[in-house]
Scaffold this motif. Structure first.
Motif, PDB file in Angstrom:
ATOM      1  N   SER A   1       3.308   7.329  -8.154  1.00 38.35           N
ATOM      2  CA  SER A   1       4.438   7.762  -7.311  1.00 38.35           C
ATOM      3  C   SER A   1       4.138   9.056  -6.570  1.00 38.35           C
TER       4      SER A   1
ATOM      5  N   SER B   1       1.178   9.831  -5.365  1.00 37.94           N
ATOM      6  CA  SER B   1       0.100   9.621  -4.403  1.00 37.94           C
ATOM      7  C   SER B   1       0.539   8.717  -3.258  1.00 37.94           C
ATOM      8  N   LYS B   2      -0.283   8.657  -2.225  1.00 35.83           N
ATOM      9  CA  LYS B   2       0.031   7.774  -1.100  1.00 35.83           C
ATOM     10  C   LYS B   2      -0.084   6.308  -1.488  1.00 35.83           C
ATOM     11  N   LEU B   3      -0.776   6.020  -2.589  1.00 32.70           N
ATOM     12  CA  LEU B   3      -0.859   4.635  -3.072  1.00 32.70           C
ATOM     13  C   LEU B   3       0.510   4.102  -3.470  1.00 32.70           C
TER      14      LEU B   3
ATOM     15  N   GLU C   1       3.136   4.492  -1.806  1.00 31.97           N
ATOM     16  CA  GLU C   1       3.839   4.153  -0.560  1.00 31.97           C
ATOM     17  C   GLU C   1       5.224   4.796  -0.442  1.00 31.97           C
ATOM     18  N   GLY C   2       5.374   6.006  -0.984  1.00 33.01           N
ATOM     19  CA  GLY C   2       6.626   6.735  -0.849  1.00 33.01           C
ATOM     20  C   GLY C   2       7.739   6.274  -1.779  1.00 33.01           C
TER      21      GLY C   2
ATOM     22  N   ASP D   1      -9.300   7.413  -0.581  1.00 36.28           N
ATOM     23  CA  ASP D   1      -8.084   7.157  -1.353  1.00 36.28           C
ATOM     24  C   ASP D   1      -8.150   7.796  -2.736  1.00 36.28           C
TER      25      ASP D   1
ATOM     26  N   ALA E   1      -7.583  11.500  -2.221  1.00 39.63           N
ATOM     27  CA  ALA E   1      -6.156  11.743  -1.955  1.00 39.63           C
ATOM     28  C   ALA E   1      -5.346  11.604  -3.244  1.00 39.63           C
TER      29      ALA E   1
ATOM     30  N   ALA F   1      -3.212  14.686  -4.921  1.00 42.07           N
ATOM     31  CA  ALA F   1      -1.783  14.606  -5.245  1.00 42.07           C
ATOM     32  C   ALA F   1      -1.547  14.963  -6.709  1.00 42.07           C
TER      33      ALA F   1
END
Length: 170
Positions: free
Chosen positions: A87, A89-91, A93-94, A146, A149, A153
């Motif tokens: 949650s 990280s960008k993985l 998806e917000g 990824d 990133a 995060a």
């Protein structure tokens, strides 16, 4: 004697973990992937065969060593830290932790989100052992950017982990 006498190896693994051999009883497939565990029976009348696992041991040790406040709080609350890290990280998806928990583990869980949680878990464990982004990317099938990133995060939420690794590296 018709029995399997596997070995528990206390000091043979570089990471300090226990291992087993002859046969390796640690890497049996998950219960939903294989029924091989059901062939084992106790040699004692009325006895049973037990299994134990300390779920996410690496994450608990990392929290204790680094004194990471957010991670420690999440563990104390019983949160699924792999979903939490997803949650952050960008993985993720917000999506919120609660949304992702439902998508990854709930009755309406999807294969896509289960796989993303598994990736989060693999990154967390390899990161705890000090693997770098190229190694993590190779073993997870993700791209290096990824992984970087994801780690960034996690470090933003748990800066103590980054500081711990900096001191350890020095």
């Amino acid at each position: 004697d018709g029995l399997i006498h596997h070995k528990i190896n206390h000091v043979t693994v570089v990471t300090g973990r226990l291992s087993s051999s002859d046969p390796n009883m640690q890497n049996l497939p998950r219960k939903d992937k294989s029924t091989v565990k059901y062939i084992f029976r106790s040699r004692f009348p009325g006895g049973s065969v037990g299994q134990s696992d300390f779920s996410s041991l690496e994450v608990y040790v990392q929290a204790m060593l680094t004194k990471a406040k957010v991670l420690t709080e999440a563990l104390n609350k019983g949160l699924d830290v792999h979903v939490l890290k997803l949650s952050l990280s960008k993985l993720g998806e917000g999506k919120s932790y609660e949304e992702l928990l439902a998508l990854c583990k709930g009755p309406n869980a999807t294969p896509e989100w289960k796989e993303k949680r598994t990736q989060s878990k693999e990154i967390s464990f390899q990161d705890a052992y000090g693997a770098g982004p190229p190694k993590i990317a190779k073993t997870t099938g993700m791209n290096v950017e990824d992984v970087i990133a994801f780690q960034a995060a996690d470090r933003a939420a748990n800066p103590e982990i980054g500081r711990f690794f900096e001191v350890l590296h020095k």
